[in-house]
Design a protein around this motif. Structure first.
Motif, PDB file in Angstrom:
ATOM      1  N   SER A 213      55.381   4.460 -20.349  1.00  0.00           N
ATOM      2  CA  SER A 213      56.602   5.587 -20.149  1.00  0.00           C
ATOM      3  C   SER A 213      56.164   6.878 -19.015  1.00  0.00           C
ATOM      4  CB  SER A 213      56.286   6.438 -20.814  1.00  0.00           C
ATOM      5  OG  SER A 213      57.199   7.268 -20.680  1.00  0.00           O
TER       6      SER A 213
ATOM      7  N   ARG B 196      59.684   3.364 -18.442  1.00  0.00           N
ATOM      8  CA  ARG B 196      60.671   4.595 -19.114  1.00  0.00           C
ATOM      9  C   ARG B 196      59.673   5.564 -17.505  1.00  0.00           C
ATOM     10  NH1 ARG B 196      59.085   8.806 -22.338  1.00  0.00           N
ATOM     11  NH2 ARG B 196      60.771   9.981 -23.427  1.00  0.00           N
TER      12      ARG B 196
ATOM     13  N   SER C 231      60.364  10.042 -17.916  1.00  0.00           N
ATOM     14  CA  SER C 231      60.764  11.566 -18.121  1.00  0.00           C
ATOM     15  C   SER C 231      60.440  12.301 -17.942  1.00  0.00           C
ATOM     16  CB  SER C 231      59.985  11.417 -19.654  1.00  0.00           C
ATOM     17  OG  SER C 231      60.041  12.876 -20.102  1.00  0.00           O
TER      18      SER C 231
ATOM     19  N   ASN D 128      64.448   9.542 -19.325  1.00  0.00           N
ATOM     20  CA  ASN D 128      64.747  10.845 -20.538  1.00  0.00           C
ATOM     21  C   ASN D 128      64.687  11.837 -19.640  1.00  0.00           C
ATOM     22  OD1 ASN D 128      64.186  11.455 -23.184  1.00  0.00           O
ATOM     23  ND2 ASN D 128      62.643  12.353 -21.796  1.00  0.00           N
TER      24      ASN D 128
ATOM     25  N   ASP E 115      64.304  15.870 -20.305  1.00  0.00           N
ATOM     26  CA  ASP E 115      64.058  17.039 -21.898  1.00  0.00           C
ATOM     27  C   ASP E 115      64.495  18.551 -21.259  1.00  0.00           C
ATOM     28  OD1 ASP E 115      61.887  15.424 -22.627  1.00  0.00           O
ATOM     29  OD2 ASP E 115      60.386  16.380 -21.721  1.00  0.00           O
TER      30      ASP E 115
ATOM     31  N   GLU F 142      67.312   8.720 -23.073  1.00  0.00           N
ATOM     32  CA  GLU F 142      67.006   9.548 -23.595  1.00  0.00           C
ATOM     33  C   GLU F 142      67.250  11.033 -23.607  1.00  0.00           C
ATOM     34  OE1 GLU F 142      63.662   6.418 -25.138  1.00  0.00           O
ATOM     35  OE2 GLU F 142      63.153   8.313 -24.171  1.00  0.00           O
TER      36      GLU F 142
ATOM     37  N   TYR G 182      65.212  14.595 -24.894  1.00  0.00           N
ATOM     38  CA  TYR G 182      64.513  15.547 -25.797  1.00  0.00           C
ATOM     39  C   TYR G 182      64.962  16.319 -26.027  1.00  0.00           C
ATOM     40  CZ  TYR G 182      61.167  11.830 -27.501  1.00  0.00           C
ATOM     41  OH  TYR G 182      60.442  10.949 -28.149  1.00  0.00           O
TER      42      TYR G 182
ATOM     43  N   TYR H  17      75.207   8.844 -29.046  1.00  0.00           N
ATOM     44  CA  TYR H  17      73.716   8.979 -29.599  1.00  0.00           C
ATOM     45  C   TYR H  17      73.249   9.460 -30.543  1.00  0.00           C
ATOM     46  CZ  TYR H  17      73.107   9.777 -24.098  1.00  0.00           C
ATOM     47  OH  TYR H  17      72.993  10.222 -23.011  1.00  0.00           O
TER      48      TYR H  17
ATOM     49  N   MET I 192      64.287  14.294 -30.587  1.00  0.00           N
ATOM     50  CA  MET I 192      64.417  13.131 -29.389  1.00  0.00           C
ATOM     51  C   MET I 192      66.212  12.575 -30.174  1.00  0.00           C
ATOM     52  SD  MET I 192      63.075   9.295 -29.678  1.00  0.00           S
ATOM     53  CE  MET I 192      63.657   8.435 -28.492  1.00  0.00           C
TER      54      MET I 192
ATOM     55  N   ARG J 180      68.899   9.104 -28.567  1.00  0.00           N
ATOM     56  CA  ARG J 180      68.653   7.954 -27.900  1.00  0.00           C
ATOM     57  C   ARG J 180      70.326   7.260 -28.295  1.00  0.00           C
ATOM     58  NH1 ARG J 180      63.584   4.090 -30.669  1.00  0.00           N
ATOM     59  NH2 ARG J 180      65.359   4.138 -32.214  1.00  0.00           N
TER      60      ARG J 180
END
Length: 451
Positions: A157, A180, A182, A221, A223, A250, A252, A291, A298, A300
């Motif tokens: 990641s 991954r 983010s 991902n 955020d 994902e 967050y 999800y 989190m 996913r």
């Protein structure tokens, strides 16, 4: 109990660490331990967000980045030597490319899993993609060659930002096996981003997300932050729905915190009700979109998680870089910790001049009681909860015998197999986690905050 006491991403927190005397040799620290995770820390960002209390500095010149990578390579070489010495008797640390896939205690597919004893890896910060494409290539090279880990064979990641997620950098990440990416967007509403002291342009954010998707890295991902001044349920839903347009694997969702020594540190006000309302709005929208909730923060898409042998409750982590922490079953350690810009710069300057990396400098030694407490906290704050069987196998006792959890009442569901938080309990994770800290850890954290 207030819902937002503090985010527990690790226990104990680095503010509970103290200088170690004597400083133990890493080969002794890691004797008989499984590394499990590799974390490489890049402490540079192009800007400092108002809510950020991470160990990072802005505006690092090219020569400092080069010096930092030089030091990172020196550290990696000495850490690798220490790991090889500490595990040679049990052959627990293998060379890159060897077949080290073992049995999976979680039941997931681990074909071709760890190399050099690692089952998972991450580049964090700061912003690793503050490095340009050439510097990123060097970062991958020194990590793989010096640490002996094949990053194409384990989940990797990497964190990025809208300004630095450029096609040339993303090409390096994709070609070197990143699984991954983010990216911190925080809000798709420009006025909210400015309110959080995160100057960014929506067009730049969209371009970065398009570039990440075009790179072919499997997991994206995003955020997002709720509780920003002026944010409403409607504007929060706009950010969520906009993010869903990229169908990230994902998401967050972070509640905004006002922390000392950050850009928002002098604007403190009570806004628990607003954040809690936005949490429930976000949770409902993501569950409706298909999800699954993995933790308070989190969410996913089912079937998109990386399967590894790594277990954060039982395995260790090797951290490289001046802001990284490392941990074994009995010792957590790092370099000095700071948030204020002047102290961060001083620690980075000291790191790049350092030649000795084969000892642990600052840390926290975990007693049996603290190890049990960490296992409880790390497990309970996840949606799947704490396995009573795993806890009993590790410690020889039942968790409900070791800890009185009655104060959490209706927030807990207990059966012979597991202890889990209810939906309401997950919403109060940032209250439950800190409430489980030991008196000693609280004392050390309070002592640090008073300095």
């Amino acid at each position: 109990m207030r819902p937002y006491e503090g985010y527990v991403y690790a226990y104990p927190h680095k503010t509970a660490y103290r200088p170690l005397d004597p400083r133990p040799r890493l080969k002794e620290v890691w004797a008989g331990e499984r590394p499990g995770a590799l974390y490489v820390h890049i402490p540079f960002c192009e800007m400092r967000c108002g809510f950020c209390n991470l160990f990072t500095r802005t505006g690092a010149p090219g020569e400092l980045v080069t010096a930092y990578l030089d030091a990172l390579e020196r550290q990696a070489r000495q850490v690798r030597d220490a790991l090889e010495e500490s595990t040679s008797a049990t052959a627990g640390f293998a060379t890159a490319g060897s077949d080290t896939a073992g049995s999976d205690t979680t039941g997931s597919d681990t074909t071709g899993s760890d190399t050099a004893g690692f089952a998972t890896a991450a580049f964090g910060g700061g912003t690793p993609t503050y490095l340009d494409a050439r510097e990123l290539t060097r970062l991958f090279d020194l990590t793989e060659r010096t640490m002996g880990v094949d990053l194409t064979r384990i989940p990797l990641s990497v964190e990025t930002s809208p300004a630095t997620a450029t096609p040339d950098r993303l090409s390096v990440l994709a070609e070197r096996g990143t699984s991954r990416i983010s990216i911190g967007v925080q809000s798709f509403v420009d006025a909210e981003a400015r309110s959080a002291v995160r100057p960014q342009q929506r067009a730049e954010v969209d371009a970065a997300l398009d570039a990440i998707r075009a790179s072919g890295v499997p997991v994206l991902n995003i955020d997002l932050i709720y509780g920003i001044d002026g944010q409403t349920p409607q504007s929060w839903l706009y950010s969520l729905d906009t993010a869903l347009g990229w169908r990230p694997e994902e998401l967050y969702l972070y509640p905004l915190y006002v922390r000392p020594l950050t850009g928002l540190g002098k604007q403190g006000r009570a806004w628990d009700d607003q954040r809690l309302e936005l949490y429930w709005v976000g949770r409902e929208r993501l569950l409706a979109a298909g999800y699954e909730q993995v933790s308070m923060r989190m969410f996913r898409l089912p079937g998109t998680g990386s399967s590894t042998e790594y277990c954060c409750q039982t395995d260790g982590m090797v951290g490289l870089g001046c802001g990284a922490r490392s941990y074994t079953s009995e010792l957590h350690y790092s370099f000095e910790y700071a948030v204020g810009a002047r102290h961060v710069r001083s620690i980075i300057d000291d790191y790049v001049r350092r030649d000795e990396f084969d000892v642990a400098n600052v840390g926290f030694s975990l007693s049996l009681e603290e190890r049990k407490r960490r296992h409880l906290i790390q497990s309970l704050l996840q949606g799947e909860g704490l396995s009573r069987r795993l806890y009993a196998e590790r410690f020889g006792t039942d968790v409900l015998t070791d800890f009185a959890l009655d104060e959490f009442g209706d927030w807990l569901l207990a059966d012979p197999e597991a202890i889990r938080l209810t939906a309401e309990g997950l919403a109060y994770s940032d209250a439950i986690g800190p409430a489980l800290f030991s008196p000693e850890v609280r004392r050390l954290m309070e002592e640090y905050a008073a300095c």
